[in-house]
Scaffold this motif. Structure first.
Motif, PDB file in Angstrom:
ATOM      1  N   ALA A  90     -19.999  79.509  33.309  1.00  0.00           N
ATOM      2  CA  ALA A  90     -18.832  80.394  33.455  1.00  0.00           C
ATOM      3  C   ALA A  90     -18.181  80.651  32.103  1.00  0.00           C
ATOM      4  O   ALA A  90     -17.766  81.780  31.811  1.00  0.00           O
ATOM      5  CB  ALA A  90     -17.835  79.773  34.430  1.00  0.00           C
ATOM      6  N   TYR A  91     -18.107  79.635  31.268  1.00  0.00           N
ATOM      7  CA  TYR A  91     -17.476  79.795  29.954  1.00  0.00           C
ATOM      8  C   TYR A  91     -18.251  80.788  29.083  1.00  0.00           C
ATOM      9  O   TYR A  91     -17.656  81.590  28.362  1.00  0.00           O
ATOM     10  CB  TYR A  91     -17.359  78.451  29.233  1.00  0.00           C
ATOM     11  N   LYS A  92     -19.583  80.746  29.147  1.00  0.00           N
ATOM     12  CA  LYS A  92     -20.393  81.679  28.353  1.00  0.00           C
ATOM     13  C   LYS A  92     -20.055  83.125  28.691  1.00  0.00           C
ATOM     14  O   LYS A  92     -20.096  83.998  27.836  1.00  0.00           O
ATOM     15  CB  LYS A  92     -21.884  81.427  28.589  1.00  0.00           C
ATOM     16  N   ILE A  93     -19.721  83.371  29.938  1.00  0.00           N
ATOM     17  CA  ILE A  93     -19.405  84.733  30.371  1.00  0.00           C
ATOM     18  C   ILE A  93     -17.945  85.071  30.106  1.00  0.00           C
ATOM     19  O   ILE A  93     -17.626  86.132  29.573  1.00  0.00           O
ATOM     20  CB  ILE A  93     -19.733  84.904  31.869  1.00  0.00           C
ATOM     21  N   LEU A  94     -17.042  84.181  30.467  1.00  0.00           N
ATOM     22  CA  LEU A  94     -15.607  84.466  30.407  1.00  0.00           C
ATOM     23  C   LEU A  94     -14.984  84.201  29.039  1.00  0.00           C
ATOM     24  O   LEU A  94     -13.933  84.767  28.722  1.00  0.00           O
ATOM     25  CB  LEU A  94     -14.868  83.633  31.467  1.00  0.00           C
ATOM     26  N   GLN A  95     -15.591  83.304  28.266  1.00  0.00           N
ATOM     27  CA  GLN A  95     -15.039  82.904  26.967  1.00  0.00           C
ATOM     28  C   GLN A  95     -13.606  82.382  27.081  1.00  0.00           C
ATOM     29  O   GLN A  95     -12.782  82.583  26.200  1.00  0.00           O
ATOM     30  CB  GLN A  95     -15.090  84.086  25.964  1.00  0.00           C
ATOM     31  N   ASN A  96     -13.304  81.737  28.211  1.00  0.00           N
ATOM     32  CA  ASN A  96     -11.980  81.151  28.433  1.00  0.00           C
ATOM     33  C   ASN A  96     -12.183  79.879  29.250  1.00  0.00           C
ATOM     34  O   ASN A  96     -12.624  79.941  30.404  1.00  0.00           O
ATOM     35  CB  ASN A  96     -11.080  82.149  29.169  1.00  0.00           C
ATOM     36  N   ASN A 142     -12.968  76.757  34.235  1.00  0.00           N
ATOM     37  CA  ASN A 142     -12.647  75.596  35.076  1.00  0.00           C
ATOM     38  C   ASN A 142     -12.144  76.031  36.448  1.00  0.00           C
ATOM     39  O   ASN A 142     -12.553  75.479  37.476  1.00  0.00           O
ATOM     40  CB  ASN A 142     -11.591  74.719  34.403  1.00  0.00           C
ATOM     41  N   ASP A 143     -11.244  77.009  36.467  1.00  0.00           N
ATOM     42  CA  ASP A 143     -10.676  77.491  37.740  1.00  0.00           C
ATOM     43  C   ASP A 143     -11.747  78.077  38.653  1.00  0.00           C
ATOM     44  O   ASP A 143     -11.766  77.817  39.859  1.00  0.00           O
ATOM     45  CB  ASP A 143      -9.586  78.540  37.490  1.00  0.00           C
ATOM     46  N   ILE A 144     -12.637  78.863  38.067  1.00  0.00           N
ATOM     47  CA  ILE A 144     -13.721  79.485  38.850  1.00  0.00           C
ATOM     48  C   ILE A 144     -14.569  78.400  39.508  1.00  0.00           C
ATOM     49  O   ILE A 144     -14.849  78.449  40.713  1.00  0.00           O
ATOM     50  CB  ILE A 144     -14.608  80.376  37.946  1.00  0.00           C
ATOM     51  N   VAL A 145     -14.983  77.412  38.735  1.00  0.00           N
ATOM     52  CA  VAL A 145     -15.855  76.361  39.261  1.00  0.00           C
ATOM     53  C   VAL A 145     -15.111  75.509  40.286  1.00  0.00           C
ATOM     54  O   VAL A 145     -15.688  75.136  41.320  1.00  0.00           O
ATOM     55  CB  VAL A 145     -16.446  75.506  38.112  1.00  0.00           C
ATOM     56  N   GLN A 146     -13.840  75.234  40.049  1.00  0.00           N
ATOM     57  CA  GLN A 146     -13.052  74.496  41.042  1.00  0.00           C
ATOM     58  C   GLN A 146     -13.008  75.268  42.365  1.00  0.00           C
ATOM     59  O   GLN A 146     -13.128  74.671  43.443  1.00  0.00           O
ATOM     60  CB  GLN A 146     -11.624  74.244  40.526  1.00  0.00           C
ATOM     61  N   ASP A 147     -12.844  76.588  42.276  1.00  0.00           N
ATOM     62  CA  ASP A 147     -12.831  77.418  43.492  1.00  0.00           C
ATOM     63  C   ASP A 147     -14.171  77.344  44.228  1.00  0.00           C
ATOM     64  O   ASP A 147     -14.208  77.304  45.465  1.00  0.00           O
ATOM     65  CB  ASP A 147     -12.521  78.878  43.147  1.00  0.00           C
ATOM     66  N   VAL A 148     -15.264  77.349  43.476  1.00  0.00           N
ATOM     67  CA  VAL A 148     -16.596  77.257  44.094  1.00  0.00           C
ATOM     68  C   VAL A 148     -16.733  75.935  44.851  1.00  0.00           C
ATOM     69  O   VAL A 148     -17.157  75.910  46.013  1.00  0.00           O
ATOM     70  CB  VAL A 148     -17.712  77.407  43.033  1.00  0.00           C
ATOM     71  N   PHE A 149     -16.349  74.843  44.213  1.00  0.00           N
ATOM     72  CA  PHE A 149     -16.482  73.538  44.864  1.00  0.00           C
ATOM     73  C   PHE A 149     -15.498  73.378  46.029  1.00  0.00           C
ATOM     74  O   PHE A 149     -15.843  72.757  47.042  1.00  0.00           O
ATOM     75  CB  PHE A 149     -16.330  72.396  43.855  1.00  0.00           C
ATOM     76  N   LEU A 150     -14.324  73.951  45.896  1.00  0.00           N
ATOM     77  CA  LEU A 150     -13.372  73.912  47.009  1.00  0.00           C
ATOM     78  C   LEU A 150     -13.947  74.656  48.221  1.00  0.00           C
ATOM     79  O   LEU A 150     -13.859  74.184  49.358  1.00  0.00           O
ATOM     80  CB  LEU A 150     -12.031  74.515  46.595  1.00  0.00           C
ATOM     81  N   ALA A 151     -14.558  75.795  47.964  1.00  0.00           N
ATOM     82  CA  ALA A 151     -15.170  76.567  49.048  1.00  0.00           C
ATOM     83  C   ALA A 151     -16.306  75.781  49.709  1.00  0.00           C
ATOM     84  O   ALA A 151     -16.454  75.813  50.937  1.00  0.00           O
ATOM     85  CB  ALA A 151     -15.685  77.910  48.515  1.00  0.00           C
ATOM     86  N   ILE A 152     -17.080  75.069  48.903  1.00  0.00           N
ATOM     87  CA  ILE A 152     -18.173  74.261  49.468  1.00  0.00           C
ATOM     88  C   ILE A 152     -17.606  73.171  50.378  1.00  0.00           C
ATOM     89  O   ILE A 152     -18.112  72.936  51.473  1.00  0.00           O
ATOM     90  CB  ILE A 152     -19.037  73.656  48.342  1.00  0.00           C
ATOM     91  N   TRP A 153     -16.558  72.516  49.929  1.00  0.00           N
ATOM     92  CA  TRP A 153     -15.964  71.465  50.760  1.00  0.00           C
ATOM     93  C   TRP A 153     -15.400  72.064  52.055  1.00  0.00           C
ATOM     94  O   TRP A 153     -15.616  71.534  53.135  1.00  0.00           O
ATOM     95  CB  TRP A 153     -14.864  70.718  49.996  1.00  0.00           C
TER      96      TRP A 153
END
Length: 191
Positions: free
Chosen positions: A39-45, A50-61
């Motif tokens: 995600a960082y390679k694409i967003l450069q932020n 971190n927020d994007i990946v947290q959202d992905v894992f939250l959705a999985i749970w």
């Protein structure tokens, strides 16, 4: 190393569907850093990544009982992260473009009562309508209108014809126009 570290992804997913928090933790530990780097390679932020990946894992749970992953878990996670990134980029670019157009009106001394509220309403409607597009149509629309790729670039990237890309963008614009135009008419009468 816990016994969970020795389990396959399929075994972890099975345990996850049975509310096993340690299985979830193992999946998180196994893939979190990789997804954040992606995600960082694409967003450069870093914060956004971190927020994007947290959202992905939250959705999985949250979907753990209904997850039906065919293929590799890593592929599913990368695809989910990519979709979240595309949605995030689309939302940010729409917001920026709308804010720029509002600034143009304000420079011409137009008076706007409740400007912030209307701006938020329109941002929400546009983001919601883009999100509601079918997945492939949404992806093509974002690549064309927000990332400003040519139809040929989209066709090469997604392995489709440029005519398919053009048709998908046309269909997306038609759907968005139908949904957003009534709101714009109401907005204009409020000004």
């Amino acid at each position: 190393m816990s016994v969970y570290g020795k389990y396959t992804d399929a075994k972890l997913l099975d345990l996850l569907s049975k509310d096993d928090q340690q299985a979830y933790t193992e999946i998180f530990n196994r893939y979190c850093k990789l997804l954040i780097n992606h995600a960082y390679k694409i967003l450069q932020n870093q914060d956004e990544a971190n927020d994007i990946v947290q959202d992905v894992f939250l959705a999985i749970w949250n979907k753990r009982k209904d997850l039906n992953i065919s293929g590799a878990l890593s592929s599913y996670l990368y695809r989910a992260t990519k979709n979240k990134i595309l949605n995030h980029i689309a939302h940010e670019k729409v917001v920026l473009r709308y804010a720029d157009s509002i600034s143009g009106f304000m420079e011409n001394d137009y008076a706007f009562a409740d400007l912030n509220q209307r701006e938020e309403e329109l941002q929400i409607i546009i983001a919601k309508e883009i999100e509601s597009l079918p997945q492939k149509m949404r992806e093509i629309f974002i690549l064309r209108k927000l990332e400003e790729l040519s139809y040929d670039e989209i066709a090469n990237q997604l392995n489709i014809s440029d005519k398919t890309a053009k048709q998908q963008v046309y269909n997306a614009l038609k759907k968005l126009k139908e949904k957003i135009n009534p709101f714009l008419v109401v907005l204009m009468f409020k000004i």
